[in-house]
Design a protein around this motif. Structure first.
Motif, PDB file in Angstrom:
ATOM      1  N   TYR A  21      19.709  73.447   8.762  1.00  0.00           N
ATOM      2  CA  TYR A  21      20.421  73.178  10.007  1.00  0.00           C
ATOM      3  C   TYR A  21      21.809  73.812   9.988  1.00  0.00           C
ATOM      4  CZ  TYR A  21      16.755  69.743  10.878  1.00  0.00           C
ATOM      5  OH  TYR A  21      15.544  69.142  11.078  1.00  0.00           O
ATOM      6  N   ALA A  22      21.964  74.876   9.219  1.00  0.00           N
ATOM      7  CA  ALA A  22      23.256  75.553   9.158  1.00  0.00           C
ATOM      8  C   ALA A  22      23.663  76.014  10.554  1.00  0.00           C
ATOM      9  CB  ALA A  22      23.192  76.742   8.196  1.00  0.00           C
ATOM     10  N   LYS A  23      24.927  75.830  10.847  1.00  0.00           N
ATOM     11  CA  LYS A  23      25.431  76.182  12.167  1.00  0.00           C
ATOM     12  C   LYS A  23      26.580  77.168  12.041  1.00  0.00           C
ATOM     13  CE  LYS A  23      22.838  73.281  14.547  1.00  0.00           C
ATOM     14  NZ  LYS A  23      21.919  73.689  15.618  1.00  0.00           N
ATOM     15  N   THR A  24      26.715  77.976  13.047  1.00  0.00           N
ATOM     16  CA  THR A  24      27.871  78.845  13.153  1.00  0.00           C
ATOM     17  C   THR A  24      28.662  78.406  14.382  1.00  0.00           C
ATOM     18  OG1 THR A  24      28.627  81.130  13.371  1.00  0.00           O
ATOM     19  CG2 THR A  24      26.593  80.559  14.503  1.00  0.00           C
ATOM     20  N   ALA A  25      29.982  78.415  14.264  1.00  0.00           N
ATOM     21  CA  ALA A  25      30.825  77.947  15.366  1.00  0.00           C
ATOM     22  C   ALA A  25      31.859  79.014  15.704  1.00  0.00           C
ATOM     23  CB  ALA A  25      31.523  76.646  14.983  1.00  0.00           C
ATOM     24  N   SER A  26      32.278  79.038  16.944  1.00  0.00           N
ATOM     25  CA  SER A  26      33.272  80.026  17.378  1.00  0.00           C
ATOM     26  C   SER A  26      34.250  79.389  18.349  1.00  0.00           C
ATOM     27  CB  SER A  26      32.588  81.231  18.034  1.00  0.00           C
ATOM     28  OG  SER A  26      31.891  80.826  19.193  1.00  0.00           O
ATOM     29  N   SER A  27      35.446  79.960  18.373  1.00  0.00           N
ATOM     30  CA  SER A  27      36.506  79.495  19.275  1.00  0.00           C
ATOM     31  C   SER A  27      36.996  80.685  20.074  1.00  0.00           C
ATOM     32  CB  SER A  27      37.661  78.889  18.471  1.00  0.00           C
ATOM     33  OG  SER A  27      38.796  78.684  19.288  1.00  0.00           O
ATOM     34  N   SER A  28      37.225  80.465  21.356  1.00  0.00           N
ATOM     35  CA  SER A  28      37.724  81.565  22.191  1.00  0.00           C
ATOM     36  C   SER A  28      39.175  81.908  21.865  1.00  0.00           C
ATOM     37  CB  SER A  28      37.601  81.194  23.669  1.00  0.00           C
ATOM     38  OG  SER A  28      38.402  80.060  23.974  1.00  0.00           O
ATOM     39  N   ASP A  29      39.865  80.995  21.161  1.00  0.00           N
ATOM     40  CA  ASP A  29      41.239  81.277  20.726  1.00  0.00           C
ATOM     41  C   ASP A  29      41.506  80.480  19.447  1.00  0.00           C
ATOM     42  OD1 ASP A  29      43.899  81.775  20.308  1.00  0.00           O
ATOM     43  OD2 ASP A  29      44.499  81.457  22.397  1.00  0.00           O
ATOM     44  N   ALA A  30      41.163  81.089  18.313  1.00  0.00           N
ATOM     45  CA  ALA A  30      41.301  80.398  17.029  1.00  0.00           C
ATOM     46  C   ALA A  30      42.751  80.170  16.644  1.00  0.00           C
ATOM     47  CB  ALA A  30      40.597  81.195  15.926  1.00  0.00           C
ATOM     48  N   SER A  31      43.697  80.847  17.273  1.00  0.00           N
ATOM     49  CA  SER A  31      45.110  80.611  16.968  1.00  0.00           C
ATOM     50  C   SER A  31      45.566  79.266  17.525  1.00  0.00           C
ATOM     51  CB  SER A  31      45.970  81.733  17.549  1.00  0.00           C
ATOM     52  OG  SER A  31      45.931  81.714  18.973  1.00  0.00           O
ATOM     53  N   LYS A  32      44.843  78.747  18.508  1.00  0.00           N
ATOM     54  CA  LYS A  32      45.186  77.449  19.090  1.00  0.00           C
ATOM     55  C   LYS A  32      44.288  76.343  18.539  1.00  0.00           C
ATOM     56  CE  LYS A  32      47.081  79.112  23.487  1.00  0.00           C
ATOM     57  NZ  LYS A  32      47.087  80.555  23.169  1.00  0.00           N
ATOM     58  N   ILE A  33      42.996  76.623  18.437  1.00  0.00           N
ATOM     59  CA  ILE A  33      42.039  75.640  17.910  1.00  0.00           C
ATOM     60  C   ILE A  33      40.977  76.384  17.110  1.00  0.00           C
ATOM     61  CG2 ILE A  33      40.391  73.805  18.449  1.00  0.00           C
ATOM     62  CD1 ILE A  33      41.764  73.449  21.135  1.00  0.00           C
ATOM     63  N   SER A  34      40.790  75.987  15.869  1.00  0.00           N
ATOM     64  CA  SER A  34      39.682  76.524  15.080  1.00  0.00           C
ATOM     65  C   SER A  34      38.578  75.475  15.027  1.00  0.00           C
ATOM     66  CB  SER A  34      40.137  76.894  13.664  1.00  0.00           C
ATOM     67  OG  SER A  34      40.609  75.747  12.975  1.00  0.00           O
ATOM     68  N   VAL A  35      37.365  75.898  14.725  1.00  0.00           N
ATOM     69  CA  VAL A  35      36.236  74.973  14.772  1.00  0.00           C
ATOM     70  C   VAL A  35      35.215  75.327  13.694  1.00  0.00           C
ATOM     71  CG1 VAL A  35      35.019  76.381  16.483  1.00  0.00           C
ATOM     72  CG2 VAL A  35      34.471  73.946  16.280  1.00  0.00           C
ATOM     73  N   THR A  36      34.595  74.305  13.128  1.00  0.00           N
ATOM     74  CA  THR A  36      33.440  74.462  12.251  1.00  0.00           C
ATOM     75  C   THR A  36      32.367  73.511  12.760  1.00  0.00           C
ATOM     76  OG1 THR A  36      34.244  72.791  10.697  1.00  0.00           O
ATOM     77  CG2 THR A  36      34.805  75.099  10.229  1.00  0.00           C
ATOM     78  N   ALA A  37      31.115  73.880  12.514  1.00  0.00           N
ATOM     79  CA  ALA A  37      30.005  73.060  13.001  1.00  0.00           C
ATOM     80  C   ALA A  37      29.231  72.495  11.827  1.00  0.00           C
ATOM     81  CB  ALA A  37      29.093  73.892  13.888  1.00  0.00           C
TER      82      ALA A  37
END
Length: 568
Positions: free
Chosen positions: A72-88
């Motif tokens: 169930y490995a997930k990949t996550a993305s942020s439209s602006d990682a300088s403001k908010i980063s994300v992991t799934a």
């Protein structure tokens, strides 16, 4: 045992040592055959153990892959990682979040400590606490944590030298209180000033004891006042080091160019608090403020959210808030879109890693059962090794060690078992195209000569993962019909069969059959070697008797020749 020194052939001129050595070579043939048999057994044992190590590695690989995170490995993305980063996380859906704004970041309880020494000079790391106002050598404090009818002080204090102060640092009238030196209990006797005899929270009792310095602090981590003790010559740098110790829950930084100390709690949010005793507040002019952190405030899909930290989990996605937006300088910033999706490549790599390990084990077993056996190349005896070069010995032993497990029934049975697990694995599902492993790109192939190695179709497997990772997971891990539990159990069973015969690495000889066999061979070799010693001694006795007889004959001939020669 040291061999005796013998001198043979003195009378006969015969090289008795060489003759006896040649005779003993013939006599040693049974011993040589036993030693060769033992060597073959050791080589076979080592070959089995090599298989066992590979089976253990395969079993561990199967166990490791059974964890759901691998499927169930997930990949996550942020439209602006300088403001908010994300992991799934593994349980994240293939979903998206919209962070409309971040109006406030979570902060710790923080204060900036600023002070000078008694001469008004800027603090340095070497400034002694004794040179600062507010710190009194030997001064101790007991602080009333919660309001109550009594306060516990050390026993046997001279109460006339105890100063009582309220939370604001104002000195209290000692006659309003009674101190019992035998118990250390302090009670309020003036019930007008202290209704019901309740001593308010924050009241402190100050007294002198010793020559060092004591600081008391309280944070949301500690919950109650904790003490930091320093020596009489302690410096500002030592104070900072003490504040930074792990158990304090604080982070302190001393800026030498300004002489200021930044002090904050390691936890954040509105519940993060930081407070000190009156002496510390006096030394750094902190005042009565109880420093408090703040929560992060942001909006998710139009809903206002508040959290104590800047790292939060929403819909199984972990967000790290890095900056506020929009801001007066950038009023149009945002929103930030976060998304999570199945990490097909990572899941594929996890499965491929297991398949590679499986094929490596099968390849090793297949090589062992098909390896040619050169029976004319028996293990070299010591005498034979002495006559060969190192390179010749190496080449000979490569032939002699080959095929130790040729046609081995245990290995063939294990390979057949493994092959059956792959072809027999199935899962109940409404999708008829994903019920068996070959349908998702994993099959044993048609070539039986390869021992059942797995052929992996990358395109089909990736398509299955993208289509339904849950079904792929079930095919591999289902407790009753999943592949991995079956491979794990089959590897363990095969290891058990081999261990019974060849033992585990480092196992004692009596614990496995080949070890017991080699022990019996050793016993027979020892017995035969003892007989060889007796046989060699017997040969020497016979030749010695011959030498004695010949000496006597030669002596008689010499005497007769002398007698006959003298009579003429």
């Amino acid at each position: 045992m040291t061999s005796p020194i013998r001198f043979g052939g003195l009378a006969s001129g015969i090289d008795t040592d060489t003759i006896i050595k040649q005779l003993m070579q013939v006599e040693r043939v049974p011993v040589d055959k036993l030693e060769q048999k033992k060597q073959v057994t050791e080589w076979k044992r080592d070959a089995y153990r090599e298989i066992n190590r590979s089976l253990m590695s395969l079993r561990n690989s199967a166990v490791d892959l059974m964890f759901s995170r691998n499927f169930y490995a997930k990949t996550a993305s942020s439209s602006d990682a300088s403001k908010i980063s994300v992991t799934a996380g593994p349980s994240s859906g293939n979903s998206a979040l919209r962070i409309d704004s971040v109006t406030q970041l979570a902060t710790s309880a923080t204060t900036i400590l600023s002070a000078t020494d008694k001469n008004g000079a800027t603090l340095t790391g070497a400034t002694k606490l004794s040179d600062m106002s507010g710190f009194v050598a030997g001064q101790k404090r007991v602080i009333q944590e919660t309001a109550g009818t009594e306060m516990t002080l050390p026993k046997d204090l001279d109460f006339t030298n105890v100063t009582l102060k309220n939370a604001a640092g104002q000195t209290l009238n000692p006659t309003d209180f009674s101190y019992d030196a035998s118990t250390g209990k302090l009670t309020a006797t003036n019930t007008t000033a202290y209704p019901d005899g309740v001593i308010p929270q924050g009241v402190s009792a100050e007294f002198i004891s010793g020559t060092g310095f004591e600081i008391q602090y309280k944070s949301s981590t500690t919950g109650t006042y904790k003490k930091i003790e320093l020596g009489a010559n302690a410096t500002v740098q030592e104070l900072v080091s003490k504040l930074n110790e792990k158990e304090t829950g604080l982070s302190a930084f001393f800026e030498s160019s300004t002489g200021k100390i930044s002090l904050s709690t390691k936890d954040t949010g509105a519940t993060a608090t930081l407070d000190f005793d009156l002496g510390f507040k006096s030394a750094f002019a902190i005042g009565e403020t109880n420093h408090v952190g703040q929560n992060a405030q942001f909006k998710v899909n139009g809903i206002d959210v508040e959290r104590a930290t800047n790292t939060v989990t929403i819909d199984n996605m972990t967000l790290t808030l890095k900056s506020r937006f929009p801001t007066p300088d950038n009023p149009t910033a945002g929103p930030v879109t976060l998304s999570a999706a199945t990490d097909t490549q990572k899941i594929f790599d996890n499965i491929k890693g297991f398949v590679d390990k499986y094929n490596e084990t099968i390849d090793l077993m297949n090589k062992k059962v098909r390896e040619e056996r050169f029976r004319s190349f028996a293990p070299l005896t010591k005498a034979q090794r002495d006559e060969l070069s190192e390179d010749e010995i190496k080449k000979w032993e490569e032939k002699a060690m080959s095929g130790m497990l040729k046609g081995d029934t245990i290995l063939r049975s294990a390979m057949d078992s493994f092959r059956g697990k792959w072809s027999g694995t199935s899962s109940a599902t409404n999708d008829v195209d994903m019920r068996q492993l070959f349908q998702i790109g994993l099959s044993t192939g048609a070539d039986f000569m390869n021992g059942g190695k797995i052929e992996l179709n990358e395109e089909k497997l990736k398509a299955a993962i993208e289509k339904d990772p849950e079904q792929v997971y079930q095919l591999f891990t289902n407790a009753e019909s999943g592949l991995l539990p079956q491979i794990r159990d089959a590897a363990a069973a095969s290891r058990s069969n081999i261990t019974r015969i060849a033992g585990a690495d480092g196992a004692g000889a009596p614990t496995y059959s080949m070890g017991r066999e080699m022990t019996q061979i050793d016993t027979r070799i020892q017995r035969l070697n003892a007989l060889l010693v007796d046989k060699e001694n017997a040969y020497y006795r016979r030749f010695a008797a011959m030498e004695t007889a010949m000496n006597q004959a030669n002596s008689q001939a010499a005497s007769l020749q002398q007698f006959l020669g003298g009579g003429m």
